[in-house]
Design an enzyme around this catalytic site. Structure first.
Site, PDB file in Angstrom:
ATOM      1  N   GLY A  58     -12.449  -0.798   6.711  1.00  0.00           N
ATOM      2  CA  GLY A  58     -12.907  -0.441   8.041  1.00  0.00           C
ATOM      3  C   GLY A  58     -13.744  -1.504   8.723  1.00  0.00           C
ATOM      4  O   GLY A  58     -13.516  -1.824   9.898  1.00  0.00           O
ATOM      5  N   THR A  90     -15.231   3.472  14.617  1.00  0.00           N
ATOM      6  CA  THR A  90     -13.891   2.957  14.942  1.00  0.00           C
ATOM      7  C   THR A  90     -13.290   2.154  13.804  1.00  0.00           C
ATOM      8  O   THR A  90     -12.064   2.045  13.690  1.00  0.00           O
ATOM      9  CB  THR A  90     -13.955   2.088  16.204  1.00  0.00           C
ATOM     10  OG1 THR A  90     -14.913   1.036  16.000  1.00  0.00           O
ATOM     11  CG2 THR A  90     -14.351   2.903  17.406  1.00  0.00           C
ATOM     12  N   CYS A  91     -14.150   1.589  12.970  1.00  0.00           N
ATOM     13  CA  CYS A  91     -13.615   0.799  11.858  1.00  0.00           C
ATOM     14  C   CYS A  91     -12.854   1.678  10.876  1.00  0.00           C
ATOM     15  O   CYS A  91     -11.972   1.213  10.158  1.00  0.00           O
ATOM     16  CB  CYS A  91     -14.727   0.039  11.154  1.00  0.00           C
ATOM     17  SG  CYS A  91     -16.071   1.080  10.566  1.00  0.00           S
ATOM     18  N   PHE A  92     -13.205   2.991  10.814  1.00  0.00           N
ATOM     19  CA  PHE A  92     -12.515   3.906   9.908  1.00  0.00           C
ATOM     20  C   PHE A  92     -11.643   4.910  10.656  1.00  0.00           C
ATOM     21  O   PHE A  92     -11.109   5.832  10.049  1.00  0.00           O
ATOM     22  CB  PHE A  92     -13.536   4.676   9.057  1.00  0.00           C
ATOM     23  CG  PHE A  92     -14.298   3.809   8.099  1.00  0.00           C
ATOM     24  CD1 PHE A  92     -13.670   3.272   6.985  1.00  0.00           C
ATOM     25  CD2 PHE A  92     -15.628   3.518   8.318  1.00  0.00           C
ATOM     26  CE1 PHE A  92     -14.378   2.479   6.091  1.00  0.00           C
ATOM     27  CE2 PHE A  92     -16.336   2.711   7.437  1.00  0.00           C
ATOM     28  CZ  PHE A  92     -15.716   2.189   6.319  1.00  0.00           C
TER      29      PHE A  92
END
EC number: 2.3.2.26
Length: 1135
Positions: A818, A1122-1124
């Site tokens: 992520g 947002t990374c995940f």
């Protein structure tokens, strides 16, 4: 005698041995002295003999000189000639040319003889050497002496080697040349007033005797002699002097050079005259010779001599006297030469005589002969172009076998024009000669004058809107070609001479006409193949012949019984090996059409195509695209034998990352593929074809390919899906994906692309990992510092990212991919800002492309583009969607495609409009004051760039404006940011193989990078959502969430998706391919809010989207990672 220990025994033996060796040495020395003495005596005798011979020869020549001085009668001349020939046979003259000159003067001298006439009066009669030829006492020897002297004259007149450069080494004029002119002239032998009046010794039928003597002279002297090489030396010397004068004195010759050139031109004219004597003689003796076959053979021999010694000399007809040149063209026509280098078989059809070409002309001779024939046709203003086409095809195809671009056997001789040659002569001729032949003679074949003449029948063709064709009843017959027809039909005649094709006879005439057209385009195809430097100009001239391309398309649609290009489709389907298609009739017409038409499409814009419908109508484009699509697809079906044999041994890994070897037929039709892609790209940019017009593979899970059955109805295709065949290593599906991806549905290609990426990930030798520490405020700087030196294999491994906060501390969290996604999103957001200066945006739709002013980032700005390319490639490799839109012309270059004028509209519409205005400007372009330069303003500084060498001094005119337009478009699209684009592409291909992305078009590649440009399917997202910390699909809050999301507008859906995933577009193929998967995690709400109970159910969801929030927000608001792809939704846990 000796005791065992006696020392004298050893001394005796040694002494005896020494004496024996001494005697042997003395014997050998005596033998050597005897041999030396004998050798000395032999040498002495030989030397004395040579002295006596020289003295005797000197005395003989002295005696001959005295006899020559006292030569008074014809008999004296005969004796002098006999002694001369005897002495020359024993002791060749070598450098003593004075005696040959004296002998020639004696032969050409007129001797006065006094004879008694019938009235008893004395009569003075002048006799020449010819009288001896009909005298029974002297005729045989006189003829023999004459041949000997004439051969010596030829040796002197033609003496020089290919390395002769100086005037003093080159014979130009003299008595020997005059002697040849007198004794090789057939008219002299036919004059009866030179006979003896002495009837006693006069041979019977003296005219026939002299005719035979002339034949002997030609056979034994001229026809055996190599005139070509010394003639080429003079021609080469003239061209060098002309080149020197053009280079150093503006074309003005010095007095010495001018005098020498005139002398050499006179020599060339005289030699040409000598070589024409045999053909004059054999042509004029038709009525006198009863043996017609023998005379025909001799006439052919004379024409062959002209071909190999005069017409195979470069530029000779243009360098000799104009009257002599006209005489040459009168005696030897193109039809005569055609008959000479071809032979007739039993069925009266003519075939190329390979012996004539291979033994006498060779490769260079064919080129020079062709050049001179073209010059002769120009001078004669020959209207029968079919004979020129036929001769060009014969000679160029023959010459092509002698030249190669690579030094391999048998092409071992360097050639100044064709690189390597196997020709037996002419390879050392100066480059000036070949260039002059090419530019002043052979270039006529693709001149506008000749092309207008040769294409007139095609331009006059009218197929009656597809149901009728007008033909001329009559065909012309070329003179002297054994009835070979000049079969260019459709000559405009009176109306009553026109008929309509409705039966087999007219179809046969159309077939005959099509074969003539095939010959024309075969000529140009061979010329462009042999003359690589002229290829572009030849195809240019064909392409931009007005109305030729659409007329040729209509004409090709009439070929064959069924028309509609069926003969080409059938040929592609029938091919079993690489040679089959090349043997098909009329195939070369299609080849040249594709080459030329692809060039025409580079100059067309949307106004030409869709408004003016020029040169093709939209319906014609649809038909042309459909034909090329089916034709090229059929070519790709060819199964090469070696591939079939080794199919079981092909590994999937090799076939998926490298383009399968292509059949020769596919390679030879690269132009057809290029034209197909141009028409397809036009449809992508401006849709005009019916839906699914390009698709030829219907479904990835099909169990039977109807299209393959169509190509080969006699064979049932293998019952296996398209993807299965690809994964098993079948080269045909791979070819289709690499060369014609548009024939396969996008979803199938996307599946293949993902398979290739997954296979590459599985084949990584080691799972490398790289740690990266990044400050959120310095993503580009830290990312480049940490990953700039990463090797290509490292970019395909794991990259672990740790973010550093403002306090210099690592942010908490576990990296499972992520943070890297977050890093890429932040990096993309930063580098594509216009303020950074690395990328510019189009004015109309804000699409990104490399900026020409990227140098403001410092000297390493090119390396930054390579780094950004690697990051974008890594994102595509990992399936991370990016919120960035690239310009279509930039995506096309990323796919390895060329971009031209029409793509400039997206970059700078103002420049595009100006160029289109210039293209259609009806006035004088020079009045606009344009030059081959462009000015650019950057940061207040104006910089001028030349579009070509010395472009600042080259004005734009009506003739070169097309070149200016496309140089300007090329500069703007390609040259201006060439280094930046190359670096980005190099970085991108470090991670993503070029062959992988070639399966997509530019718009499709944009979808792969940033996802589908449509509203996402809420049901699909819900099916692929992962729930954590107590949430599940039927949780009241979750049900209410999906209900509200389903009611969102398009913009609200994009905002929701961007809030959670950082990208407003859904992934290709649905949310099943979103990595990491979309996740909703329950997080605890504010205790106070929980106690009030106002964040339950619908109220909680409304709070998420700030609906009905009239007062200050209470409790915890929804958030995302947002990374995940993680939505953190507050809520209660229900037991």
């Amino acid at each position: 005698m000796f005791t065992p220990n006696d020392k004298e025994k050893k001394a005796f033996i040694e002494r005896t041995k020494a004496q024996r060796q001494k005697r042997e040495t003395e014997r050998l020395e005596k033998e050597r002295l005897v041999k030396q003495e004998n050798a000395a005596r032999i040498l002495q005798r030989w030397w004395q003999r040579q002295i006596r011979i020289r003295q005797a020869t000197k005395e003989c020549w002295k005696t001959w000189d005295e006899l020559l001085l006292h030569t008074q009668t014809l008999v004296d001349c005969f004796r002098v000639a006999g002694i001369y020939c005897l002495l020359c046979r024993q002791h060749p003259l070598k450098n003593n040319r004075k005696r040959l000159t004296d002998m020639c003067k004696c032969l050409t001298k007129k001797f006065i003889t006094i004879i008694d006439n019938d009235n008893g009066d004395k009569k003075h009669q002048q006799l020449t050497y010819f009288a001896l030829l009909v005298d029974s006492r002297y005729s045989d020897k006189a003829l023999k002496y004459l041949c000997t002297i004439l051969n010596q004259c030829l040796d002197v007149v033609c003496e020089s080697s290919m390395n002769t450069h100086h005037q003093q080494e080159m014979y130009l004029t003299g008595t020997e040349l005059n002697t040849l002119l007198q004794f090789l002239n057939p008219k002299v032998y036919q004059q009866t007033n030179r006979f003896l009046d002495d009837k006693q010794h006069l041979l019977s039928d003296p005219v026939s005797i002299l005719t035979m003597a002339a034949q002997t002279v030609f056979d034994e002297c001229l026809l055996k002699f190599n005139i070509r090489d010394p003639t080429i030396v003079r021609v080469q010397r003239i061209l060098k002097l002309e080149h020197k004068s053009n280079k150093y004195s503006a074309g003005v010759f010095s007095s010495d050079d001018g005098k020498m050139i005139r002398a050499m031109q006179l020599w060339l004219t005289t030699i040409t005259r000598l070589c024409l004597f045999p053909i004059e003689f054999f042509s004029s003796s038709n009525g006198n010779n009863n043996n017609n076959n023998n005379n025909e053979r001799r006439q052919q021999q004379a024409i062959q001599f002209i071909c190999t010694n005069i017409l195979s000399v470069p530029l000779l007809p243009s360098m000799i006297n104009s009257m002599m040149s006209s005489h040459l063209m009168k005696l030897v026509g193109i039809a005569d030469i055609y008959a000479e280098i071809t032979t007739t078989n039993n069925s009266k059809r003519r075939y190329v005589d390979r012996t004539m070409i291979e033994i006498m002309l060779s490769g260079n001779g064919c080129i020079f002969l062709l050049g001179n024939l073209i010059y002769m046709a120009q001078q004669l203003q020959q209207q029968d172009t079919s004979m020129i086409v036929t001769m060009t095809n014969i000679l160029i195809e023959a010459a092509q076998t002698y030249f190669s671009e690579r030094q391999i056997q048998p092409y071992t001789n360097y050639h100044p024009l064709f690189k390597w040659s196997s020709s037996t002569w002419g390879n050392s001729i100066d480059t000036l000669v070949f260039e002059k032949v090419l530019h002043s003679q052979i270039e006529y074949l693709w001149s506008r004058t000749f092309m207008d003449q040769i294409f007139s029948d095609i331009l006059d063709f009218d197929n009656g809107n597809g149901h009728a064709t007008s033909l001329s009843k009559a065909t012309t017959t070329a003179k002297g070609t054994d009835g070979i027809k000049s079969r260019l039909l459709f000559k405009k005649k009176k109306q009553e001479d026109h008929i309509t094709i409705v039966d087999g006879k007219q179809h046969s005439q159309l077939a005959e006409f099509s074969m003539d057209i095939e010959a024309i385009f075969s000529m140009y195809l061979t010329l462009s193949s042999l003359l690589a430097t002229q290829r572009k100009e030849i195809i240019n001239r064909i392409a931009f012949t007005p109305r030729l391309m659409p007329q040729l398309w209509r004409l090709m649609n009439t070929f064959g019984p069924r028309g509609q290009m069926s003969i080409y489709l059938d040929a592609a389907r029938r091919q079993q090996n690489d040679e089959d298609l090349e043997k098909e009739p009329l195939i070369k017409i299609l080849k040249v059409f594709c080459e030329a038409c692809s060039l025409v499409f580079l100059t067309l814009d949307d106004t030409d195509i869709f408004e003016n419908e020029h040169p093709f109508s939209v319906q014609d484009l649809i038909k042309l695209g459909g034909f090329l699509n089916t034709f090229y697809f059929a070519l790709l079906q060819q199964q090469q034998q070696q591939q079939e044999q080794s199919k079981d041994n092909i590994s999937v890994s090799t076939t998926t990352v490298a383009l399968a070897s292509l059949p020769a037929s596919v390679k030879s039709f690269r132009a057809a593929h290029r034209l197909l892609l141009q028409i397809y790209d036009l449809d992508v940019r401006h849709p005009y074809c019916p839906k699914d017009h390009w698709l030829l593979v219907s479904d990835p899970s099909m169990t039977k390919s109807a299209l393959l059955a169509l190509f080969n109805p006699s064979k049932q295709p293998a019952v296996q899906p398209f993807l299965d065949r690809l994964r098993q290593g079948d080269p045909v599906p791979l070819r289709i994906l690499q060369l014609m991806p548009h024939t396969v549905p996008f979803n199938t290609r996307l599946t293949v692309f993902r398979d290739w990426v997954a296979l590459d990930q599985a084949n990584l030798m080691t799972a490398s990992s790289r740690a990266l520490r990044v400050r959120r405020q310095n993503v580009l700087e830290d990312g480049y510092r940490g990953l700039g030196g990463l090797p290509p294999s490292g970019w395909k491994g794991n990259i672990r990212v740790k973010f550093i906060n403002e306090l210099g501390m690592e942010e908490a969290g576990i990296d499972q991919g992520g943070p890297f996604k977050d890093f890429v999103s932040l990096l993309v957001e930063e580098v594509f800002k216009p303020s950074v200066g690395l990328f510019s945006a189009t004015s109309t739709n804000n699409m990104c492309y490399p900026a020409s002013t990227s140098y403001i980032q410092g000297p390493r700005h090119i390396e930054l583009f390579e780094f950004i390319g690697k990051v974008i490639g890594k994102a595509v490799y990992e399936g991370i969607l990016l919120d960035v839109q690239f310009a279509s012309f930039f995506l096309a270059k990323l796919l390895g495609r060329n971009v031209f004028l029409e793509e400039l509209r997206e970059m700078d519409e103002d420049v595009w409009r100006n160029l289109i205005f210039l293209k259609r400007y009806d006035g004088c372009v020079e009045d606009l004051g344009l030059y081959f330069t462009t000015d650019e303003e950057a940061f207040g500084t104006v910089t001028s760039h030349e579009l070509k060498y010395r472009g600042g001094s080259i004005a734009v005119t009506n003739e070169n404006r097309i070149e200016y337009i496309y140089r300007m478009a090329d500069y703007k699209l390609n040259q201006q940011t060439r280094e930046q684009t190359r670096a980005f592409i190099r970085g991108f291909r470090t991670v993503i193989s070029e062959n992988w992305i070639k399966v997509f078009s530019p718009p499709e590649l944009q979808r792969v990078i940033s996802g589908e440009d449509t509203d996402f399917d809420v049901t699909d997202l819900r099916q692929h959502t992962v729930y954590q910390n107590g949430y599940f699909d039927h949780h009241p809050i979750i049900r209410t969430l999906w209900q509200i999301v389903d009611e969102f507008s398009s913009d609200e859906k994009r905002a929701f998706l961007k809030f959670v995933t950082s990208c407003p577009k859904p992934p290709l193929g649905g949310f099943d391919y979103l990595q990491p998967p979309f996740t909703i995690r329950m997080v605890s709400v504010d205790p106070e809010a929980n106690q009030q109970g106002n964040l339950d159910g619908l109220g909680l969801v409304k709070t998420l989207f700030k609906v009905g929030n009239t007062g200050g927000a209470k409790g915890r608001l929804p958030s995302s990672s947002t990374c995940f792809n993680l939505l953190k939704l507050p809520g209660k846990y229900y037991q």
